[in-house]
Scaffold this motif. Structure first.
Motif, short mmCIF file in Angstrom:
data_model
loop_
_atom_site.label_atom_id
_atom_site.label_comp_id
_atom_site.label_asym_id
_atom_site.label_seq_id
_atom_site.Cartn_x
_atom_site.Cartn_y
_atom_site.Cartn_z
N ARG A 181 -0.31 4.61 1.69
CA ARG A 181 -0.29 4.57 3.15
C ARG A 181 1.13 4.58 3.68
O ARG A 181 1.45 5.29 4.64
CB ARG A 181 -1.01 3.30 3.64
CG ARG A 181 -1.13 3.22 5.16
CD ARG A 181 -1.33 1.80 5.64
NE ARG A 181 -0.18 0.96 5.31
CZ ARG A 181 -0.04 -0.28 5.74
NH1 ARG A 181 -0.99 -0.86 6.46
NH2 ARG A 181 1.03 -1.00 5.42
N ASN A 182 2.02 3.79 3.05
CA ASN A 182 3.39 3.69 3.53
C ASN A 182 4.15 5.00 3.38
O ASN A 182 5.00 5.33 4.22
CB ASN A 182 4.12 2.56 2.81
CG ASN A 182 3.62 1.20 3.25
OD1 ASN A 182 2.84 1.09 4.21
ND2 ASN A 182 4.03 0.15 2.57
N GLY B 106 2.80 7.89 3.77
CA GLY B 106 2.35 8.68 4.91
C GLY B 106 3.03 8.25 6.19
O GLY B 106 3.41 9.09 7.03
N ILE B 107 3.21 6.93 6.37
CA ILE B 107 3.87 6.43 7.57
C ILE B 107 5.33 6.88 7.61
O ILE B 107 5.84 7.27 8.66
CB ILE B 107 3.77 4.88 7.62
CG1 ILE B 107 2.32 4.47 7.85
CG2 ILE B 107 4.66 4.31 8.71
CD1 ILE B 107 2.08 2.98 7.73
N CYS C 125 -1.53 0.12 10.95
CA CYS C 125 -0.52 -0.78 10.40
C CYS C 125 0.05 -1.67 11.50
O CYS C 125 -0.03 -1.34 12.69
CB CYS C 125 0.59 0.01 9.72
SG CYS C 125 1.73 0.82 10.87
N GLY D 279 -2.88 5.52 14.69
CA GLY D 279 -3.45 6.39 13.66
C GLY D 279 -3.65 5.75 12.31
O GLY D 279 -4.53 6.17 11.55
N THR D 280 -2.85 4.72 12.00
CA THR D 280 -2.91 4.12 10.67
C THR D 280 -3.42 2.67 10.66
O THR D 280 -3.85 2.18 9.62
CB THR D 280 -1.53 4.12 10.01
OG1 THR D 280 -0.63 3.29 10.76
CG2 THR D 280 -0.96 5.54 9.94
N ASP E 278 0.88 -1.18 0.00
CA ASP E 278 0.00 0.00 0.00
C ASP E 278 0.91 1.23 0.00
O ASP E 278 1.26 1.77 1.04
CB ASP E 278 -0.90 -0.02 1.25
CG ASP E 278 -1.96 1.08 1.22
OD1 ASP E 278 -1.75 2.08 0.49
OD2 ASP E 278 -2.96 0.97 1.92
N ILE F 133 1.70 6.11 15.59
CA ILE F 133 1.55 5.76 14.19
C ILE F 133 0.66 4.53 14.03
O ILE F 133 -0.23 4.49 13.17
CB ILE F 133 2.93 5.52 13.54
CG1 ILE F 133 3.75 6.82 13.53
CG2 ILE F 133 2.77 4.98 12.12
CD1 ILE F 133 5.18 6.65 13.08
#
Length: 208
Positions: A167-168, A170-171, A190, A187-188, A164, A184
């Motif tokens: 998403r990654n 953003g992380i 993951c 919030g995500t 992804d 993190i």
């Protein structure tokens, strides 16, 4: 009595709205009106379904929980199904499923006490049976999927789940900004293993 429709799909790639027309048609054929619709993309094998529990919280005794199929309500294991069923019974909510004809009379006019108790008993038994079948189907699919992955790995064809990337990215920005791992993850959503891999990428230990 209020009719509350529940629509669920397992992933965001599936359309949870798909059965809405069928539920509307079912209600209209019986001169009923759906008071509210609750929609979510969550696994039926998990009790973590905010919209389902919001529906139950909104219900009054005698309200109807309308679903397309019993597996939209449950692919739960036996223990979790008992927990959900107990909550439904505690709130005196009637479950009506389009694939469970014995439940259809629950959505119509009030019946006498003996008839009502008889229908509740029959419907409860059928719900248990279909919930068990839905769980078995879920477990069978998971087993076949795992077997397919093992074979694909043995044949050198398994590539794993695609990354992804959005998403990654953003992380990675969160990591570079110095945010804590706990923040993190919260919030995500993951996993910590994914976070560890991305942290190595940020530190330059891995390049992809």
């Amino acid at each position: 009595m209020h009719i509350r429709a529940y629509l669920r799909a397992s992933t965001k790639g599936q359309d949870a709205h798909r059965a809405r027309d069928d539920l509307l048609a079912f209600a209209e054929e019986r001169g009923l009106k759906i008071a509210a619709t609750y929609i979510e993309n969550e696994s039926g094998a998990s009790l973590k379904r905010p919209e389902l529990f919001r529906l139950l919280h909104d219900c009054h005794p005698g309200d109807v929980l309308l679903i397309e199929q019993v597996d939209r309500l449950s692919r739960l294991n036996a223990e979790d199904w008992e927990l959900l069923k107990t909550e439904i019974q505690r709130r005196r909510v009637k479950v009506v499923a389009l694939d469970l004809p014995t439940s259809w009379m629950m959505a119509t006019a009030d019946k006498d006490a003996i008839h009502s108790r008889m229908m509740d008993a029959i419907n409860g038994m059928m719900l248990d049976m279909l919930a068990a079948i839905a769980r078995k189907d879920y477990e069978d699919r998971r087993r076949r999927q795992a077997q397919g992955i093992v074979k694909a790995k043995a044949d050198g064809r398994y590539k794993g789940r695609p990354e992804d990337e959005k998403r990654n990215e953003g992380i990675i920005k969160m990591l570079e900004a110095g945010m804590s791992w706990n923040s993190i993850v919260a919030g995500t959503g993951c996993s910590r293993s994914t976070l560890a891999r991305l942290a190595k990428r940020v530190s330059g230990e891995i390049t992809s």
